[in-house]
Design an enzyme around this catalytic site. Structure first.
Site, mmCIF file in Angstrom:
data_model
loop_
_atom_site.group_PDB
_atom_site.id
_atom_site.type_symbol
_atom_site.label_atom_id
_atom_site.label_comp_id
_atom_site.label_asym_id
_atom_site.label_seq_id
_atom_site.Cartn_x
_atom_site.Cartn_y
_atom_site.Cartn_z
ATOM 1 N N TRP A 277 47.059 43.880 5.716
ATOM 2 C CA TRP A 277 46.769 42.834 4.734
ATOM 3 C C TRP A 277 48.127 42.541 4.123
ATOM 4 O O TRP A 277 48.645 43.317 3.322
ATOM 5 C CB TRP A 277 45.781 43.359 3.696
ATOM 6 C CG TRP A 277 45.496 42.365 2.618
ATOM 7 C CD1 TRP A 277 46.051 42.309 1.379
ATOM 8 C CD2 TRP A 277 44.575 41.277 2.681
ATOM 9 N NE1 TRP A 277 45.542 41.255 0.686
ATOM 10 C CE2 TRP A 277 44.637 40.607 1.453
ATOM 11 C CE3 TRP A 277 43.714 40.788 3.674
ATOM 12 C CZ2 TRP A 277 43.861 39.482 1.170
ATOM 13 C CZ3 TRP A 277 42.945 39.686 3.387
ATOM 14 C CH2 TRP A 277 43.018 39.039 2.156
ATOM 15 N N GLU B 90 34.079 32.911 -17.503
ATOM 16 C CA GLU B 90 34.057 33.711 -16.278
ATOM 17 C C GLU B 90 32.833 34.641 -16.267
ATOM 18 O O GLU B 90 32.178 34.799 -15.227
ATOM 19 C CB GLU B 90 35.361 34.511 -16.153
ATOM 20 C CG GLU B 90 35.430 35.481 -15.005
ATOM 21 C CD GLU B 90 35.243 34.870 -13.621
ATOM 22 O OE1 GLU B 90 35.197 33.631 -13.499
ATOM 23 O OE2 GLU B 90 35.084 35.652 -12.672
ATOM 24 N N ARG C 85 39.836 46.495 5.269
ATOM 25 C CA ARG C 85 40.980 46.681 4.369
ATOM 26 C C ARG C 85 42.114 45.700 4.654
ATOM 27 O O ARG C 85 43.124 45.691 3.949
ATOM 28 C CB ARG C 85 41.533 48.108 4.517
ATOM 29 C CG ARG C 85 40.548 49.189 4.187
ATOM 30 C CD ARG C 85 41.150 50.558 4.447
ATOM 31 N NE ARG C 85 42.242 50.833 3.554
ATOM 32 C CZ ARG C 85 42.122 51.379 2.345
ATOM 33 N NH1 ARG C 85 40.925 51.734 1.916
ATOM 34 N NH2 ARG C 85 43.173 51.593 1.592
ATOM 35 N N HIS D 165 26.795 21.591 -32.141
ATOM 36 C CA HIS D 165 26.821 20.185 -31.752
ATOM 37 C C HIS D 165 25.887 19.903 -30.585
ATOM 38 O O HIS D 165 26.055 18.887 -29.900
ATOM 39 C CB HIS D 165 28.262 19.758 -31.439
ATOM 40 C CG HIS D 165 29.174 19.904 -32.617
ATOM 41 N ND1 HIS D 165 29.029 19.143 -33.766
ATOM 42 C CD2 HIS D 165 30.197 20.754 -32.862
ATOM 43 C CE1 HIS D 165 29.946 19.514 -34.647
ATOM 44 N NE2 HIS D 165 30.654 20.497 -34.132
ATOM 45 N N CYS E 170 46.040 47.900 3.110
ATOM 46 C CA CYS E 170 46.022 47.932 4.571
ATOM 47 C C CYS E 170 45.257 49.187 4.968
ATOM 48 O O CYS E 170 44.904 49.996 4.116
ATOM 49 C CB CYS E 170 47.428 48.038 5.139
ATOM 50 S SG CYS E 170 48.497 46.680 4.658
ATOM 51 N N LYS F 62 29.944 34.653 -13.388
ATOM 52 C CA LYS F 62 29.573 35.866 -12.646
ATOM 53 C C LYS F 62 28.066 36.053 -12.677
ATOM 54 O O LYS F 62 27.436 36.307 -11.671
ATOM 55 C CB LYS F 62 30.196 37.130 -13.265
ATOM 56 C CG LYS F 62 31.595 37.522 -12.957
ATOM 57 C CD LYS F 62 31.936 37.902 -11.559
ATOM 58 C CE LYS F 62 32.132 36.736 -10.665
ATOM 59 N NZ LYS F 62 33.279 35.994 -10.535
ATOM 60 N N GLU G 72 26.187 33.302 -10.638
ATOM 61 C CA GLU G 72 26.446 33.417 -9.189
ATOM 62 C C GLU G 72 25.559 34.459 -8.520
ATOM 63 O O GLU G 72 25.026 34.212 -7.449
ATOM 64 C CB GLU G 72 27.893 33.894 -8.950
ATOM 65 C CG GLU G 72 28.957 32.852 -8.918
ATOM 66 C CD GLU G 72 30.328 33.468 -8.656
ATOM 67 O OE1 GLU G 72 31.018 32.965 -7.774
ATOM 68 O OE2 GLU G 72 30.719 34.458 -9.324
ATOM 69 N N LYS H 9 32.614 32.604 0.250
ATOM 70 C CA LYS H 9 33.808 33.230 -0.306
ATOM 71 C C LYS H 9 34.960 32.240 -0.343
ATOM 72 O O LYS H 9 35.697 32.155 -1.306
ATOM 73 C CB LYS H 9 34.182 34.437 0.557
ATOM 74 C CG LYS H 9 35.378 35.220 0.039
ATOM 75 C CD LYS H 9 34.995 36.010 -1.185
ATOM 76 C CE LYS H 9 36.141 36.716 -1.842
ATOM 77 N NZ LYS H 9 35.879 36.968 -3.269
ATOM 78 N N ASN I 75 50.458 51.912 3.963
ATOM 79 C CA ASN I 75 49.515 51.191 3.103
ATOM 80 C C ASN I 75 50.029 51.342 1.678
ATOM 81 O O ASN I 75 50.156 52.464 1.192
ATOM 82 C CB ASN I 75 48.116 51.793 3.234
ATOM 83 C CG ASN I 75 47.180 51.300 2.144
ATOM 84 O OD1 ASN I 75 47.261 50.148 1.739
ATOM 85 N ND2 ASN I 75 46.307 52.167 1.661
ATOM 86 N N GLY I 76 50.319 50.211 1.038
ATOM 87 C CA GLY I 76 50.803 50.271 -0.343
ATOM 88 C C GLY I 76 51.878 49.224 -0.572
ATOM 89 O O GLY I 76 52.074 48.326 0.257
HETATM 90 C C1 G6P Z 1 34.421 30.042 -4.306
HETATM 91 C C2 G6P Z 1 34.230 31.517 -4.645
HETATM 92 C C3 G6P Z 1 34.744 31.815 -6.061
HETATM 93 C C4 G6P Z 1 36.187 31.402 -6.180
HETATM 94 C C5 G6P Z 1 36.390 29.932 -5.787
HETATM 95 C C6 G6P Z 1 37.851 29.600 -5.633
HETATM 96 O O1 G6P Z 1 33.597 29.261 -5.089
HETATM 97 O O2 G6P Z 1 32.856 31.850 -4.542
HETATM 98 O O3 G6P Z 1 34.628 33.219 -6.307
HETATM 99 O O4 G6P Z 1 36.618 31.608 -7.492
HETATM 100 O O5 G6P Z 1 35.795 29.664 -4.514
HETATM 101 O O6 G6P Z 1 38.347 30.298 -4.526
HETATM 102 P P1 G6P Z 1 39.855 30.684 -4.346
HETATM 103 O O7 G6P Z 1 39.885 31.405 -3.034
HETATM 104 O O8 G6P Z 1 40.622 29.389 -4.282
HETATM 105 O O9 G6P Z 1 40.260 31.507 -5.497
#
Ligand code: G6P
Length: 601
Positions: free
Chosen positions: A75, A475, A27, A498, A2, A479, A482, A596, A101-102
């Site tokens: 948050w 993952e 934040r 294969h 927060c 990354k 993306e 996002k 905040n915390g």
């Molecule tokens: C989008 C984002 C990813 C994320 C995915 C799932 O594709 O770009 O970074 O992993 O959605 O989102 P969520 O909010 O459900 O984790």
């Protein structure tokens, strides 16, 4: 995470607080509030929603006038975003008002104690506990009281406190959450972060761990935990406001990568009590789990499956959320469906949750956003306390999802008797070390940066590994593609032969994730096979396991138990993607075609 802000001086406080909160909205932005010292009364205004809603609320409100006040942008971590859970939180008599905040780890214990003393709680927050606790210990001196309260709190906190008996001052304390204090010509200002104060000053003090400060119009006095006065020097900041919001980093992604140690600690610590994992209300007794999610959350789920199966011996299946409804999953009343989501709003994940409930499964959400649809609709929720994540490519939320799976696997394994108490304690001790090990990796970014400079022009990158290393590779590969737009695939190393090996040619970059001692030799045979086809191999392994003779380049992570390696191996690979994208001059925080939170199916 927060944002808090406070001001005491000669100017009208409300515009300064609102302006500061605007700069802290990154934040947290699910609710906001302010409290003003108005004579012998403390006036609170707070509301659910973004800061604009609070601004409308106080517009023309003559009640919120004064020269001393605190503010908060939230948050949510404890209790959904609503007016009552918003900060500031007030004590029973209204004499004390707190912004925080915390995360207070022992808030339930403290709450029970206060309940026994007749205190009533109107919010679900851990912060209300602090407000009541201050009142409980207060004997006429707010500084003494806060130092006493500090000794009772476990977890992380930066607190701004107003006391109606001391209307001309703000008292602040902190541990493990940031708090900066500024000197301006017309008063003193404090905030979670520098951007909130840059308009008024560029000279700041940092409040240290477990230190307290009393701010008045003319003075700032610092105290240590024993109430000894401390002398401090200011530091000067030249950043512009936009850079400051990113904590001086060029991109939110790098800021969020570096926040991972804190985020993981905030995620695990509320669930550890007396050396054991603890989940309130989480039922046991399921014989089958499904884990369903999208994107990185799905990759966290693959690791979750592996470790739950290993440690708790429960059968787990993973399914992409976009496929779950069409796969006709076998669901009985003994099935638990786990939905993993940072945002809690991803349309496919929400649809999978609703489908699972419809078929009679119990549902557990692992979610970062309190009050999100998935958090509200699931039967049980475990929150990742990563704080707001702004870069599209997730980093800290993913690391926190892994942390939750570790807690869950240790908890289930202990309860089901598939791991003994000693094994569970050893695993938990090691889990608690993970944030420090992540920090160590982050302390040595140069080697990753150098490797990125050698490979940023690559056309294809292949990530190979076995077991958890393969899952981590999924993952890492996501990354990279993306944010750098380089074609990349992750392959279970044994599966290469294969088909995919046909794509390996001279100078193809292969990243070999080799952090499992058990599988190391087997993986090195795969490395020899791709090298024989001309690949350049970047090996990632544990410190002390020199691989320069087999691989062309090497990266090292601190040694850990095999099950925890994904939490460490992803860190240099996040950095690698970041530096590659940066060297390619790309828009790292907002990669093309991506969002996002994906709220379409
Ligand atoms: C989008 C984002 C990813 C994320 C995915 C799932 O594709 O770009 O970074 O992993 O959605 O989102 P969520 O909010 O459900 O984790």
């Amino acid at each position: 995470m927060c944002g808090i802000v406070g001001y005491v001086g000669t100017k009208e406080v409300t515009p300064i607080l609102l302006d500061g909160l605007t700069r802290l909205e990154y934040r947290g932005y699910d609710s906001a509030g302010i409290a003003i010292s108005a004579g012998d009364e403390l006036v609170v205004r707070k509301t659910k929603g973004r800061l604009a809603v609070l601004k409308d609320l106080v517009q023309g409100d003559t009640g919120v006038s004064g020269n001393v006040g605190i503010g908060h942008t939230r948050w949510a971590t404890h209790g959904e975003p609503n007016d009552v859970n918003s900060h500031p939180q007030e004590s029973r008599s209204g004499k004390f008002v707190v912004v925080h905040n915390g995360v207070i780890d022992n808030y339930l214990e403290l709450k029970n104690k206060l309940l026994r003393h007749g205190y009533e709680f109107i919010s679900e927050t851990d912060t209300e506990v602090i407000a009541h606790l201050i009142e409980y210990y207060y004997k006429g001196d707010i500084l003494d009281t806060l130092i006493r309260v500090q000794n009772k709190l476990e977890g992380s906190y930066a607190l701004g406190v107003l006391c109606a008996d001391a209307p001309d001052q703000i008292t602040v304390i902190r541990k493990d959450s940031p708090l900066i204090i500024g000197e301006c010509p017309h008063g003193k200002i404090m905030a979670s972060d520098i951007p909130a104060m840059l308009k008024y000053t560029r000279d700041f003090y940092e409040l240290g761990e477990k230190e307290t400060a009393v701010l008045t119009k003319d003075s700032i006095t610092f105290y240590d935990i024993n109430k000894e006065e401390l002398q401090k020097d200011t530091f000067h900041v030249d950043w512009d406001i936009d850079a400051a919001e990113k904590g001086g980093f060029e991109h939110f992604m790098m800021k969020e990568i570096t926040e991972q140690p804190r985020a993981v600690t905030d995620t695990i610590s509320p669930h550890i009590r007396d050396g054991k994992v603890f989940f309130e209300d989480l039922p046991l007794g399921f014989d089958k789990f499904y884990i369903t999610a999208c994107g990185s959350a799905y990759h966290a789920g693959i690791i979750g499956k592996n470790i739950i199966q290993q440690l708790a011996r429960i059968s787990v299946e993973t399914e992409l959320a976009s496929e779950f409804r069409y796969a006709n999953p076998i669901i009985t009343e003994n099935t638990l469906v786990i939905i993993v989501s940072q945002s809690g709003e991803t349309a496919d994940s929400l649809a999978a949750l609703r489908y699972a409930k419809d078929k009679g499964a119990a549902t557990l959400a692992i979610v970062n956003v309190v009050g999100s649809s998935i958090a509200k609709e699931a039967d049980y929720v475990i929150f990742t306390n990563a704080g707001p994540e702004i870069a599209v490519a997730t980093t800290k939320a993913y690391s926190c999802q892994l942390a939750v799976f570790y807690l869950l696997a240790i908890h289930l394994g202990t309860e089901r008797g598939t791991i003994d108490a000693e094994h569970a304690a050893r695993l938990l001790d090691e889990l608690k070390e993970i944030p420090a090990k992540i920090e160590k990796i982050l302390g040595d970014k140069e080697q990753v940066q150098f490797l990125a400079s050698r490979h940023y022009a690559a056309k294809d990158v292949f990530f190979i590994g076995r077991g958890l290393d393969y899952a981590a590779g999924l993952e890492a590969s996501l990354k990279l593609k993306e944010i750098s737009y380089i074609h990349s695939e992750a392959y279970a190393a044994g599966e290469l032969k294969h088909g995919t090996i046909a794509l390996i040619e001279k100078d193809s970059l292969v990243v070999a994730i080799a952090t499992s001692e058990k599988l190391f030799d087997k993986l090195m045979s795969n490395v020899m096979v791709v090298k024989a086809r001309g690949a350049q191999v970047l090996g990632l392994t544990w410190e002390g396991n020199g691989i320069e003779s087999t691989c062309d380049f090497a990266l090292y992570i601190p040694k850990t138990e095999d099950v925890f390696t994904p939490s460490l191996s992803i860190i240099p690979l996040q950095l690698f993607s970041y530096y590659v994208a940066s060297m390619r001059g790309l828009d790292i925080d907002k990669p093309r075609n991506l969002a996002k939170s994906v709220t379409i199916e």
